[in-house]
Design a protein around this motif. Structure first.
Motif, mmCIF file in Angstrom:
data_model
loop_
_atom_site.group_PDB
_atom_site.id
_atom_site.type_symbol
_atom_site.label_atom_id
_atom_site.label_comp_id
_atom_site.label_asym_id
_atom_site.label_seq_id
_atom_site.Cartn_x
_atom_site.Cartn_y
_atom_site.Cartn_z
ATOM 1 N N ILE A 1 0.844 -1.202 0.000
ATOM 2 C CA ILE A 1 0.000 0.000 0.000
ATOM 3 C C ILE A 1 0.877 1.249 0.000
ATOM 4 C CG2 ILE A 1 -1.578 1.371 1.442
ATOM 5 C CD1 ILE A 1 -3.080 -0.790 0.035
ATOM 6 N N ASP A 2 1.910 1.250 0.836
ATOM 7 C CA ASP A 2 2.796 2.411 0.933
ATOM 8 C C ASP A 2 3.495 2.674 -0.402
ATOM 9 O OD1 ASP A 2 4.036 4.411 2.820
ATOM 10 O OD2 ASP A 2 5.846 3.430 2.052
ATOM 11 N N ARG A 3 4.045 1.633 -1.010
ATOM 12 C CA ARG A 3 4.740 1.779 -2.285
ATOM 13 C C ARG A 3 3.784 2.240 -3.385
ATOM 14 N NH1 ARG A 3 4.464 -1.668 -5.892
ATOM 15 N NH2 ARG A 3 4.076 -3.419 -4.492
ATOM 16 N N THR A 4 2.610 1.621 -3.443
ATOM 17 C CA THR A 4 1.625 1.980 -4.463
ATOM 18 C C THR A 4 1.154 3.425 -4.292
ATOM 19 O OG1 THR A 4 0.878 -0.313 -4.532
ATOM 20 C CG2 THR A 4 -0.591 1.336 -5.474
ATOM 21 N N ALA A 5 0.913 3.834 -3.053
ATOM 22 C CA ALA A 5 0.466 5.205 -2.796
ATOM 23 C C ALA A 5 1.516 6.210 -3.226
ATOM 24 C CB ALA A 5 0.135 5.372 -1.316
ATOM 25 N N ARG A 6 2.770 5.957 -2.899
ATOM 26 C CA ARG A 6 3.844 6.880 -3.300
ATOM 27 C C ARG A 6 3.959 6.972 -4.828
ATOM 28 N NH1 ARG A 6 6.795 8.442 1.004
ATOM 29 N NH2 ARG A 6 6.639 7.151 2.864
ATOM 30 N N GLU A 7 3.877 5.828 -5.495
ATOM 31 C CA GLU A 7 3.965 5.833 -6.961
ATOM 32 C C GLU A 7 2.800 6.595 -7.574
ATOM 33 O OE1 GLU A 7 4.111 1.706 -7.950
ATOM 34 O OE2 GLU A 7 6.222 1.491 -7.369
ATOM 35 N N GLN A 8 1.588 6.361 -7.060
ATOM 36 C CA GLN A 8 0.421 7.045 -7.618
ATOM 37 C C GLN A 8 0.466 8.542 -7.342
ATOM 38 O OE1 GLN A 8 -3.287 5.239 -6.523
ATOM 39 N NE2 GLN A 8 -2.832 3.323 -7.604
ATOM 40 N N ILE A 9 0.939 8.940 -6.185
ATOM 41 C CA ILE A 9 1.049 10.375 -5.880
ATOM 42 C C ILE A 9 2.055 11.020 -6.815
ATOM 43 C CG2 ILE A 9 1.932 12.001 -4.156
ATOM 44 C CD1 ILE A 9 0.412 10.348 -2.057
ATOM 45 N N ASP A 10 3.195 10.385 -7.045
ATOM 46 C CA ASP A 10 4.188 10.930 -7.985
ATOM 47 C C ASP A 10 3.605 11.072 -9.384
ATOM 48 O OD1 ASP A 10 6.110 11.124 -6.030
ATOM 49 O OD2 ASP A 10 7.150 9.263 -6.596
ATOM 50 N N ARG A 11 2.913 10.015 -9.849
ATOM 51 C CA ARG A 11 2.309 10.050 -11.179
ATOM 52 C C ARG A 11 1.248 11.147 -11.274
ATOM 53 N NH1 ARG A 11 -0.086 5.046 -11.526
ATOM 54 N NH2 ARG A 11 1.714 4.072 -10.603
ATOM 55 N N THR A 12 0.406 11.235 -10.257
ATOM 56 C CA THR A 12 -0.667 12.231 -10.259
ATOM 57 C C THR A 12 -0.094 13.647 -10.223
ATOM 58 O OG1 THR A 12 -2.100 10.666 -9.099
ATOM 59 C CG2 THR A 12 -2.770 12.974 -9.072
ATOM 60 N N MET A 13 0.944 13.842 -9.417
ATOM 61 C CA MET A 13 1.557 15.176 -9.347
ATOM 62 C C MET A 13 2.176 15.579 -10.685
ATOM 63 S SD MET A 13 3.245 15.835 -5.632
ATOM 64 C CE MET A 13 3.977 17.341 -6.215
ATOM 65 N N LYS A 14 2.827 14.637 -11.353
ATOM 66 C CA LYS A 14 3.419 14.958 -12.652
ATOM 67 C C LYS A 14 2.344 15.349 -13.658
ATOM 68 C CE LYS A 14 7.540 12.148 -12.141
ATOM 69 N NZ LYS A 14 8.198 10.887 -12.449
ATOM 70 N N GLU A 15 1.229 14.620 -13.643
ATOM 71 C CA GLU A 15 0.136 14.940 -14.563
ATOM 72 C C GLU A 15 -0.486 16.299 -14.222
ATOM 73 O OE1 GLU A 15 -2.473 14.689 -17.678
ATOM 74 O OE2 GLU A 15 -0.691 13.480 -17.276
ATOM 75 N N MET A 16 -0.689 16.558 -12.945
ATOM 76 C CA MET A 16 -1.271 17.839 -12.538
ATOM 77 C C MET A 16 -0.316 18.992 -12.836
ATOM 78 S SD MET A 16 -3.010 16.617 -8.980
ATOM 79 C CE MET A 16 -3.939 18.088 -8.594
ATOM 80 N N LEU A 17 0.982 18.750 -12.691
ATOM 81 C CA LEU A 17 1.973 19.782 -12.990
ATOM 82 C C LEU A 17 2.012 20.064 -14.487
ATOM 83 C CD1 LEU A 17 3.994 21.558 -11.552
ATOM 84 C CD2 LEU A 17 5.718 19.795 -11.878
ATOM 85 N N ARG A 18 1.780 19.031 -15.285
ATOM 86 C CA ARG A 18 1.728 19.229 -16.733
ATOM 87 C C ARG A 18 0.530 20.094 -17.110
ATOM 88 N NH1 ARG A 18 -0.764 17.317 -20.961
ATOM 89 N NH2 ARG A 18 -1.942 15.713 -19.884
ATOM 90 N N LEU A 19 -0.611 19.850 -16.438
ATOM 91 C CA LEU A 19 -1.821 20.613 -16.740
ATOM 92 C C LEU A 19 -1.802 22.013 -16.127
ATOM 93 C CD1 LEU A 19 -4.474 17.782 -16.220
ATOM 94 C CD2 LEU A 19 -3.618 18.708 -18.394
ATOM 95 N N ASN A 20 -1.185 22.148 -14.954
ATOM 96 C CA ASN A 20 -1.102 23.441 -14.253
ATOM 97 C C ASN A 20 0.356 23.727 -13.920
ATOM 98 O OD1 ASN A 20 -3.982 23.618 -14.047
ATOM 99 N ND2 ASN A 20 -3.869 22.122 -12.396
ATOM 100 N N PRO A 21 1.106 24.298 -14.847
ATOM 101 C CA PRO A 21 2.536 24.534 -14.602
ATOM 102 C C PRO A 21 2.764 25.459 -13.406
ATOM 103 C CG PRO A 21 1.958 25.005 -16.891
ATOM 104 C CD PRO A 21 0.685 24.747 -16.165
#
Length: 113
Positions: free
Chosen positions: A60-80
């Motif tokens: 759960i910890d590993r999956t949560a960290r990976e998903q947060i990183d992925r989500t942040m990268k996508e959100m940063l792409r949409l909102n620089p």
């Protein structure tokens, strides 16, 4: 499964050991553990007795960290973010806001279900 016992004073106590290796569990794994202990007591007991709790929490910890990183990268792409060199406080605020939003999504879908 055969149990062995050792005398402790007037009592015979079972010799119980965990066969799982100790793993380091991060923030999200600990949040999941607290949730299971308070809200899903049956699942917590089952995972603990079947010696799968630490593996579950680490996953759960590993999956949560990976998903947060992925989500942040996508959100940063949409909102620089603003330029870090010219506006460090604005950049920090923007990044903290993105992380909070990503965590909120992950907590709802992964930790507290």
């Amino acid at each position: 499964m055969e149990l062995t016992y050792s005398p402790q004073g007037d009592y015979l106590l079972p010799n119980l050991t965990l066969s799982e290796a100790e793993t380091t569990i991060g923030k999200y794994g600990m949040m999941r553990k607290t949730f299971l202990k308070t809200e899903r007591k049956g699942m917590y007991a089952h995972l603990m007795l079947s010696e799968q709790l630490n593996r579950h929490l680490a996953d759960i910890d590993r999956t949560a960290r990976e998903q947060i990183d992925r989500t942040m990268k996508e959100m940063l792409r949409l909102n620089p973010a603003p330029d870090k060199a010219s506006d460090p406080l604005g950049w920090t605020g923007h990044m903290n806001n993105l992380k909070q939003q990503a965590e909120e999504l992950i907590l709802a879908e992964l930790i507290y279900h």
